[in-house]
Structure formats: structure tokens, C-alpha cells
Design a protein around this motif. Structure first.
Motif, PDB file in Angstrom:
ATOM      1  N   VAL A 260      -3.052  -5.126  21.478  1.00  0.00           N
ATOM      2  CA  VAL A 260      -3.317  -3.699  21.280  1.00  0.00           C
ATOM      3  C   VAL A 260      -4.272  -3.580  20.099  1.00  0.00           C
ATOM      4  O   VAL A 260      -3.898  -3.810  18.948  1.00  0.00           O
ATOM      5  N   LEU A 261      -5.529  -3.230  20.401  1.00  0.00           N
ATOM      6  CA  LEU A 261      -6.589  -3.215  19.390  1.00  0.00           C
ATOM      7  C   LEU A 261      -7.005  -1.793  19.056  1.00  0.00           C
ATOM      8  O   LEU A 261      -6.958  -0.898  19.900  1.00  0.00           O
ATOM      9  N   LYS A 262      -7.453  -1.603  17.825  1.00  0.00           N
ATOM     10  CA  LYS A 262      -7.941  -0.294  17.391  1.00  0.00           C
ATOM     11  C   LYS A 262      -9.294   0.011  18.035  1.00  0.00           C
ATOM     12  O   LYS A 262     -10.171  -0.846  18.072  1.00  0.00           O
ATOM     13  N   LYS A 263      -9.456   1.216  18.550  1.00  0.00           N
ATOM     14  CA  LYS A 263     -10.772   1.676  18.968  1.00  0.00           C
ATOM     15  C   LYS A 263     -11.564   2.034  17.708  1.00  0.00           C
ATOM     16  O   LYS A 263     -11.045   2.727  16.823  1.00  0.00           O
TER      17      LYS A 263
ATOM     18  N   SER B   1       1.253  -7.120  21.552  1.00  0.00           N
ATOM     19  CA  SER B   1       1.075  -7.645  20.197  1.00  0.00           C
ATOM     20  C   SER B   1       0.113  -6.758  19.432  1.00  0.00           C
ATOM     21  O   SER B   1      -0.973  -6.437  19.930  1.00  0.00           O
ATOM     22  N   PHE B   2       0.525  -6.317  18.260  1.00  0.00           N
ATOM     23  CA  PHE B   2      -0.389  -5.580  17.385  1.00  0.00           C
ATOM     24  C   PHE B   2       0.009  -5.834  15.940  1.00  0.00           C
ATOM     25  O   PHE B   2       1.187  -5.947  15.606  1.00  0.00           O
ATOM     26  N   ASP B   3      -0.993  -5.970  15.097  1.00  0.00           N
ATOM     27  CA  ASP B   3      -0.799  -6.391  13.711  1.00  0.00           C
ATOM     28  C   ASP B   3      -0.001  -7.703  13.725  1.00  0.00           C
ATOM     29  O   ASP B   3      -0.413  -8.668  14.335  1.00  0.00           O
ATOM     30  N   ASP B   4       1.133  -7.749  13.045  1.00  0.00           N
ATOM     31  CA  ASP B   4       1.952  -8.962  13.006  1.00  0.00           C
ATOM     32  C   ASP B   4       3.207  -8.845  13.865  1.00  0.00           C
ATOM     33  O   ASP B   4       4.140  -9.649  13.727  1.00  0.00           O
ATOM     34  N   TYR B   5       3.235  -7.866  14.772  1.00  0.00           N
ATOM     35  CA  TYR B   5       4.435  -7.617  15.571  1.00  0.00           C
ATOM     36  C   TYR B   5       4.181  -7.981  17.035  1.00  0.00           C
ATOM     37  O   TYR B   5       3.099  -7.732  17.568  1.00  0.00           O
ATOM     38  N   GLN B   6       5.190  -8.578  17.672  1.00  0.00           N
ATOM     39  CA  GLN B   6       5.104  -8.895  19.091  1.00  0.00           C
ATOM     40  C   GLN B   6       6.398  -8.472  19.780  1.00  0.00           C
ATOM     41  O   GLN B   6       7.499  -8.850  19.354  1.00  0.00           O
ATOM     42  N   MET B   7       6.262  -7.701  20.863  1.00  0.00           N
ATOM     43  CA  MET B   7       7.415  -7.249  21.619  1.00  0.00           C
ATOM     44  C   MET B   7       7.954  -8.370  22.501  1.00  0.00           C
ATOM     45  O   MET B   7       7.275  -9.359  22.763  1.00  0.00           O
ATOM     46  N   ALA B   8       9.167  -8.185  23.000  1.00  0.00           N
ATOM     47  CA  ALA B   8       9.745  -9.115  23.960  1.00  0.00           C
ATOM     48  C   ALA B   8       9.039  -8.960  25.313  1.00  0.00           C
ATOM     49  O   ALA B   8       8.426  -7.926  25.605  1.00  0.00           O
TER      50      ALA B   8
END
Length: 326
Positions: free
Chosen positions: A65-68, A193-200
Motif C-alpha cells: 500500500v503506497l502513498k499517491k 503491507s504499509f510502513d512497517d506493518y503487515q496484515m495476516a
């Protein structure tokens, strides 16, 4: 379906040591060892159709998930963009399927002529030329032209797979392709995944992969029915560039073009009806209305001179339409 050597050119030569997903083969191996790999990859890719099997490993992805860039408020979900990272073998297979699908669609005229993007010879410049020609043809008839530019929220992730398969069958796409699509899309799993977080890991129920080579041609088929809504002989037209749309109307004055735009959007078989059937949501706050004319009117401050024909501000019209469409 064969694995042609040319398909390997889809890999980015500028970054040869990167891979499409962590833990998969680097691009450089697929590029420089292609003569040795093609005899093995061809039968392997064919087996996904012959055996009606799509490996679960290929259907497991990672989503970044990247910033526009340039967004004022990153607390809004619309300021972020999901980019899919898939297995290198799956990416290569999708590129082969995409090339076959595009070639078939062009050969049999499956896609409308004024559907641009994700097609050879149908560029942004071509769409601009068609837009300008439509407007100038209206001017030559003494008419004015209005264009409403539409914005789709989350176009690729919101695709209804059942509707996509239905549209593909309706367009005459061979059954082998639609069944392959179902096998591939029904078993998709991903993590965010965004920043340092990753979902299950979770199951992806709908949507096309943002950035996947096969998604472009699929979306062209998905929204091609938008072309059937306007009536060209009545001065109505839609231009499509993948998920971007421009609705053009020509009439004797702007009050008539605006009324016709509202009708195209709202009538029982209009654009909003198409959106409901296709799980599509428009970002009305991003709509842009463009009124174009060469007509001049007398200057109220100096009757001897003429000024561009006055009109209501587009912001006023879009606010009024937004209230009526909500």
C-alpha cells in the motif's frame, strides 16, 4: 498456448536483479536464460489449461500500500494505492495470456474503436485527437460541446469477477480463457503491507490485481458496455481510457448539453445503472465538467467589442449534480 520468447521482454531490463515478489526468481534469470527456460515453461504454462489447475503458490500475493504523490491528506484511504507483487512465474504466464487476449480482441474487433489504453496503437494522444475532433465537428455545425470527466474509485480492486466472466463470455472470449480466469482468481490470497506493518493472509473475494499485465485488457472488456449508453446520432459519445471515462454531448447551448449529461448519467439504462451492476463507485467530488465553445457575446461594458459567451461556473453545476446523484 505457447510461451513465446518475446513475452520475456515484459520484464524490466533496467532493474535486472530484482524480483516480482520476495522469494521468487530474479528477473535477470528469466531474461538471460530464456532460451533454456522456454522449452520447459511452455509445457508448464499449457498444463494450467490442459489439467485445469492453477498452483496455490502462484495465487498467493503480497500487496504493498503506497502513498499517491502530492496528496494533501494521507489519513484518507483514497490517498493510497495498492500494488500487487505476485510470483514471477505467475507474472510471466499472465503476460503470455495478456498478449494472446489482446491479439484476439484486435483481430476480431471485440473492443470498441474509441476505447483507448492497454492496446497497441490506442494511445493517450489518440484519445485527445478524438476528443478534439468531436468538439470541432460540433463547432462547425454552430453547436457547443460539454465534456464530463468521470473518476472511478478503486477501479481494479472493485471489479466483480462474476460480472467480468459474464462480459468475457458475452464478447465471445473462448471458454478456455474464462475458465482459466476463474481458477486463477478464485484462489487468490494476499497480505497488506504499509510502513512497517503487515496484515495476516486473507482471501481476495473480488478485484483484479493492480499492476498485473493481464488486468488492463480485462478491464477494457469489463467496462466496454459503457459505449452502448450514448447515442452518437444525437450528439452523444463516450471516450474510455482503461478506467477513465469522458462523456461528451453537443447541442445548441450549454443548458441543453448539461441536461443531456444528467440524462446519460441518470436514466434507467444510464451510467449509474451500469455502475450498480458492475460494483463500481464514482468519486463525484473529482468529476470535472468542461464547456467549450468559440461563440462570442457582446461585451456589456463595451457593445462594440465581443467577449467569450458567459456561462455558469462548472463548480456550481457539479455541486448541483452531486446533490441530485447522492
Amino acid at each position: 498456448m505457447s510461451c513465446r520468447v518475446a513475452e520475456l521482454e515484459y520484464w524490466n531490463l533496467g532493474v535486472p536483479f530484482t524480483a516480482t515478489k520476495s522469494g521468487t526468481i530474479p528477473n535477470s534469470i528469466l531474461i538471460h536464460a530464456r532460451e533454456e527456460l522456454v522449452p520447459h515453461l511452455g509445457p508448464l504454462f499449457q498444463a494450467t489449461n490442459i489439467l485445469k489447475y492453477y498452483p496455490q503458490e502462484w495465487a498467493t500475493m503480497e500487496t504493498l500500500v503506497l502513498k499517491k504523490p502530492g496528496k494533501p491528506d494521507y489519513s484518507s484511504p483514497t490517498a493510497w494505492c495498492p500494488i500487487i507483487q505476485s510470483d514471477g512465474m505467475a507474472w510471466l504466464l499472465n503476460s503470455c495470456q495478456m498478449d494472446d487476449m489482446v491479439t484476439m480482441c484486435e483481430k476480431h474487433n471485440i473492443l470498441p474503436a474509441n476505447h483507448f489504453g492497454a492496446r497497441l496503437g490506442c494511445t493517450t494522444t489518440d484519445s485527445i485527437h478524438m476528443l478534439m475532433k468531436t468538439m470541432k465537428d460540433a463547432w462547425h455545425k454552430g453547436q457547443v460541446a460539454s465534456t464530463l470527466f468521470l473518476d472511478v474509485k478503486g477501479a481494479f480492486p472493485s471489479v466483480d469477477i462474476n460480472r467480468l466472466i459474464h462480459n468475457m463470455k458475452k464478447k465471445g472470449i473462448p471458454q478456455e480463457y474464462t475458465e482459466w480466469m476463474e481458477r486463477r482468481l478464485r484462489n487468490q490470497r494476499t497480505t497488506l503491507s504499509f510502513d512497517d506493518y503487515q496484515m495476516a493472509m486473507f482471501i481476495v473475494a473480488n478485484g483484479l490485481d493492480q499492476g498485473d499485465p493481464f488486468s488492463g485488457i480485462c478491464y477494457l472488456i469489463y467496462n466496454a458496455d459503457l459505449m452502448k449508453i450514448p447515442i452518437p446520432r444525437l450528439g452523444e459519445r463516450i471516450l474510455l481510457f482503461v478506467d477513465d471515462a469522458a462523456v461528451i454531448t453537443t447541442r445548441k447551448d450549454f443548458s441543453e448539453t448539461h441536461a443531456k449529461l444528467q440524462d446519460i448519467m441518470n436514466h434507467t439504462e444510464g451510467i449509474f445503472k451500469w455502475a450498480r451492476d458492475h460494483n463500481c463507485e464514482f468519486g463525484i467530488e473529482k468529476f470535472q465538467l468542461l464547456d467549450i465553445t468559440r461563440r462570442l457575446a457582446p461585451n456589456p461594458l463595451n457593445p462594440r467589442k465581443r467577449i467569450p459567451m458567459p456561462r455558469r461556473t462548472n463548480i456550481y453545476h457539479l455541486k448541483t449534480w452531486q446533490d441530485s446523484w447522492a
